[in-house]
Write an enzyme that holds these catalytic residues in place. Structure first.
Site, PDB file in Angstrom:
ATOM      1  N   TYR A  38     -12.639  -2.083  -3.469  1.00 21.24           N
ATOM      2  CA  TYR A  38     -13.150  -2.104  -2.090  1.00 21.24           C
ATOM      3  C   TYR A  38     -14.670  -1.972  -2.027  1.00 21.24           C
ATOM      4  O   TYR A  38     -15.204  -1.576  -0.988  1.00 21.24           O
ATOM      5  CB  TYR A  38     -12.484  -1.003  -1.271  1.00 21.24           C
ATOM      6  CG  TYR A  38     -11.076  -1.351  -0.841  1.00 21.24           C
ATOM      7  CD1 TYR A  38     -10.830  -2.444  -0.016  1.00 21.24           C
ATOM      8  CD2 TYR A  38      -9.987  -0.580  -1.232  1.00 21.24           C
ATOM      9  CE1 TYR A  38      -9.541  -2.768   0.403  1.00 21.24           C
ATOM     10  CE2 TYR A  38      -8.694  -0.897  -0.820  1.00 21.24           C
ATOM     11  CZ  TYR A  38      -8.486  -1.991  -0.004  1.00 21.24           C
ATOM     12  OH  TYR A  38      -7.223  -2.313   0.424  1.00 21.24           O
TER      13      TYR A  38
ATOM     14  N   HIS B 136      -2.274  -5.440   1.723  1.00 23.39           N
ATOM     15  CA  HIS B 136      -3.581  -6.100   1.617  1.00 23.39           C
ATOM     16  C   HIS B 136      -3.343  -7.514   1.126  1.00 23.39           C
ATOM     17  O   HIS B 136      -2.472  -7.742   0.296  1.00 23.39           O
ATOM     18  CB  HIS B 136      -4.486  -5.369   0.609  1.00 23.39           C
ATOM     19  CG  HIS B 136      -5.658  -6.209   0.177  1.00 23.39           C
ATOM     20  ND1 HIS B 136      -6.818  -6.265   0.899  1.00 23.39           N
ATOM     21  CD2 HIS B 136      -5.808  -7.076  -0.859  1.00 23.39           C
ATOM     22  CE1 HIS B 136      -7.656  -7.119   0.305  1.00 23.39           C
ATOM     23  NE2 HIS B 136      -7.063  -7.617  -0.762  1.00 23.39           N
TER      24      HIS B 136
ATOM     25  N   PHE C 198     -15.495   4.118   6.926  1.00 28.31           N
ATOM     26  CA  PHE C 198     -14.128   4.451   6.510  1.00 28.31           C
ATOM     27  C   PHE C 198     -13.898   4.319   5.002  1.00 28.31           C
ATOM     28  O   PHE C 198     -12.784   4.483   4.522  1.00 28.31           O
ATOM     29  CB  PHE C 198     -13.100   3.592   7.271  1.00 28.31           C
ATOM     30  CG  PHE C 198     -13.297   2.103   7.146  1.00 28.31           C
ATOM     31  CD1 PHE C 198     -12.826   1.408   6.040  1.00 28.31           C
ATOM     32  CD2 PHE C 198     -13.934   1.377   8.155  1.00 28.31           C
ATOM     33  CE1 PHE C 198     -13.003   0.038   5.920  1.00 28.31           C
ATOM     34  CE2 PHE C 198     -14.116  -0.003   8.048  1.00 28.31           C
ATOM     35  CZ  PHE C 198     -13.646  -0.670   6.926  1.00 28.31           C
TER      36      PHE C 198
ATOM     37  N   LYS D  50       0.809  -1.220   0.000  1.00 25.58           N
ATOM     38  CA  LYS D  50       0.000   0.000   0.000  1.00 25.58           C
ATOM     39  C   LYS D  50       0.852   1.284   0.000  1.00 25.58           C
ATOM     40  O   LYS D  50       2.059   1.245   0.275  1.00 25.58           O
ATOM     41  CB  LYS D  50      -0.918  -0.027   1.230  1.00 25.58           C
ATOM     42  CG  LYS D  50      -1.943  -1.165   1.200  1.00 25.58           C
ATOM     43  CD  LYS D  50      -2.921  -1.007   2.365  1.00 25.58           C
ATOM     44  CE  LYS D  50      -3.966  -2.098   2.365  1.00 25.58           C
ATOM     45  NZ  LYS D  50      -4.995  -1.859   3.407  1.00 25.58           N
TER      46      LYS D  50
ATOM     47  N   THR E 285      -5.321  -6.995  10.870  1.00 25.03           N
ATOM     48  CA  THR E 285      -5.600  -5.744  10.151  1.00 25.03           C
ATOM     49  C   THR E 285      -5.130  -4.528  10.936  1.00 25.03           C
ATOM     50  O   THR E 285      -4.515  -3.614  10.382  1.00 25.03           O
ATOM     51  CB  THR E 285      -7.123  -5.626   9.886  1.00 25.03           C
ATOM     52  OG1 THR E 285      -7.530  -6.793   9.172  1.00 25.03           O
ATOM     53  CG2 THR E 285      -7.454  -4.393   9.059  1.00 25.03           C
TER      54      THR E 285
ATOM     55  N   ARG F 286      -1.948 -14.362   4.828  1.00 26.20           N
ATOM     56  CA  ARG F 286      -2.665 -13.706   5.923  1.00 26.20           C
ATOM     57  C   ARG F 286      -1.918 -13.881   7.246  1.00 26.20           C
ATOM     58  O   ARG F 286      -1.887 -12.970   8.080  1.00 26.20           O
ATOM     59  CB  ARG F 286      -4.101 -14.224   6.019  1.00 26.20           C
ATOM     60  CG  ARG F 286      -4.936 -13.788   4.813  1.00 26.20           C
ATOM     61  CD  ARG F 286      -6.376 -14.163   4.921  1.00 26.20           C
ATOM     62  NE  ARG F 286      -7.104 -13.369   5.887  1.00 26.20           N
ATOM     63  CZ  ARG F 286      -7.503 -12.114   5.681  1.00 26.20           C
ATOM     64  NH1 ARG F 286      -7.214 -11.501   4.551  1.00 26.20           N
ATOM     65  NH2 ARG F 286      -8.176 -11.469   6.609  1.00 26.20           N
TER      66      ARG F 286
ATOM     67  N   GLU G 286      -9.846 -10.656  -7.385  1.00 25.56           N
ATOM     68  CA  GLU G 286      -8.910  -9.533  -7.211  1.00 25.56           C
ATOM     69  C   GLU G 286      -7.755  -9.611  -8.214  1.00 25.56           C
ATOM     70  O   GLU G 286      -7.358  -8.593  -8.789  1.00 25.56           O
ATOM     71  CB  GLU G 286      -8.402  -9.513  -5.765  1.00 25.56           C
ATOM     72  CG  GLU G 286      -9.521  -9.181  -4.770  1.00 25.56           C
ATOM     73  CD  GLU G 286      -9.079  -9.213  -3.317  1.00 25.56           C
ATOM     74  OE1 GLU G 286      -9.912  -8.911  -2.453  1.00 25.56           O
ATOM     75  OE2 GLU G 286      -7.901  -9.532  -3.033  1.00 25.56           O
TER      76      GLU G 286
ATOM     77  N   ASN H 203      -1.995   0.251   6.797  1.00 23.30           N
ATOM     78  CA  ASN H 203      -1.482  -1.007   7.358  1.00 23.30           C
ATOM     79  C   ASN H 203      -0.601  -1.777   6.372  1.00 23.30           C
ATOM     80  O   ASN H 203      -0.466  -2.990   6.449  1.00 23.30           O
ATOM     81  CB  ASN H 203      -2.633  -1.856   7.914  1.00 23.30           C
ATOM     82  CG  ASN H 203      -3.652  -2.233   6.856  1.00 23.30           C
ATOM     83  OD1 ASN H 203      -3.556  -1.796   5.712  1.00 23.30           O
ATOM     84  ND2 ASN H 203      -4.617  -3.053   7.229  1.00 23.30           N
TER      85      ASN H 203
HETATM   86  P1  CMP Z   1      -7.525  -4.344   3.706  1.00 27.94           P
HETATM   87  O1  CMP Z   1      -7.093  -5.734   3.968  1.00 27.94           O
HETATM   88  O2  CMP Z   1      -6.917  -3.640   2.557  1.00 27.94           O
HETATM   89  O3  CMP Z   1      -9.123  -4.330   3.519  1.00 27.94           O
HETATM   90  C1  CMP Z   1      -9.926  -3.251   3.883  1.00 27.94           C
HETATM   91  C2  CMP Z   1      -9.159  -2.153   4.529  1.00 27.94           C
HETATM   92  O4  CMP Z   1      -9.924  -1.210   5.224  1.00 27.94           O
HETATM   93  C3  CMP Z   1      -8.259  -2.742   5.601  1.00 27.94           C
HETATM   94  O5  CMP Z   1      -7.234  -3.469   5.008  1.00 27.94           O
HETATM   95  C4  CMP Z   1      -7.866  -1.506   6.384  1.00 27.94           C
HETATM   96  O6  CMP Z   1      -6.713  -0.861   5.876  1.00 27.94           O
HETATM   97  C5  CMP Z   1      -9.064  -0.606   6.178  1.00 27.94           C
HETATM   98  N1  CMP Z   1      -9.780  -0.469   7.436  1.00 27.94           N
HETATM   99  C6  CMP Z   1     -10.367  -1.427   8.137  1.00 27.94           C
HETATM  100  N2  CMP Z   1     -10.933  -0.903   9.251  1.00 27.94           N
HETATM  101  C7  CMP Z   1     -10.667   0.417   9.234  1.00 27.94           C
HETATM  102  C8  CMP Z   1     -10.978   1.497  10.089  1.00 27.94           C
HETATM  103  N3  CMP Z   1     -11.660   1.306  11.214  1.00 27.94           N
HETATM  104  N4  CMP Z   1     -10.559   2.721   9.750  1.00 27.94           N
HETATM  105  C9  CMP Z   1      -9.870   2.915   8.594  1.00 27.94           C
HETATM  106  N5  CMP Z   1      -9.543   1.916   7.734  1.00 27.94           N
HETATM  107  C10 CMP Z   1      -9.941   0.690   8.057  1.00 27.94           C
END
Ligand code: CMP
Length: 139
Positions: free
Chosen positions: A50, A116, A58, A10, A92, A86, A127, A113
């Site tokens: 997404y 993904h 969010f 990311k 996450t 994973r 995907e 984070n």
């Molecule tokens: P990802 O695995 O890319 O899938 C969905 C993404 O949403 C997740 O990783 C996080 O980066 C993001 N995400 C999940 N929960 C939150 C949150 N509470 N606030 C902001 N981003 C979020």
């Protein structure tokens, strides 16, 4: 069983030049990077990717974050690749991620984070198809 999963390094990670370090963790875990491309995701691509989260509070922030800088989209191959990736990504929320995981090592917060990974083999196929043609994947 050998399978494939989809990964994104990311913007928070590409911005900090962490692509190589993250790839080293991926390869160290026995996963093979069989396709990889650096792209700047468009808003439309991020929204499609997404879409399952579109009712979440969010969602807007997520789309904005994912289009804020280049990402590296990847196809990873290996034994139980989806679950294995994973495992090494970690939770996450990096505050809950286990020691040694990519998110524990590098992530800034839940929205930034660093990586993904697909959450099912079925979603991995969907995907991967959004970003790669079959001929781009060299296993
Ligand atoms: P990802 O695995 O890319 O899938 C969905 C993404 O949403 C997740 O990783 C996080 O980066 C993001 N995400 C999940 N929960 C939150 C949150 N509470 N606030 C902001 N981003 C979020």
């Amino acid at each position: 069983m050998t399978e494939r999963t989809f990964s994104i390094i990311k913007p928070d990670a590409t911005r900090r030049n962490l692509t190589g370090k993250i790839n080293a963790v991926i390869e160290g875990a026995g996963l093979r990077i069989v396709a990889q491309r650096r792209i700047h995701m468009t808003e439309a691509q991020a929204k499609t990717f997404y879409e399952v989260h579109k009712e979440r509070p969010f969602y807007g922030e997520l789309v904005e974050t994912m289009t804020s800088a280049p990402v590296v989209v990847q196809v990873l191959e290996g034994d139980n690749a989806m679950a294995r990736y994973r495992e090494i990504m970690g939770a996450t929320n990096p505050e809950q991620a286990a020691d040694g995981t990519i998110r524990k090592l590098f992530a800034l917060n839940v929205g930034e984070n660093s990586v993904h990974g697909s959450d099912s083999v079925e979603n991995a196929k969907i995907e991967i198809a959004q970003f790669f043609k079959d001929a781009d994947i060299v296993g």
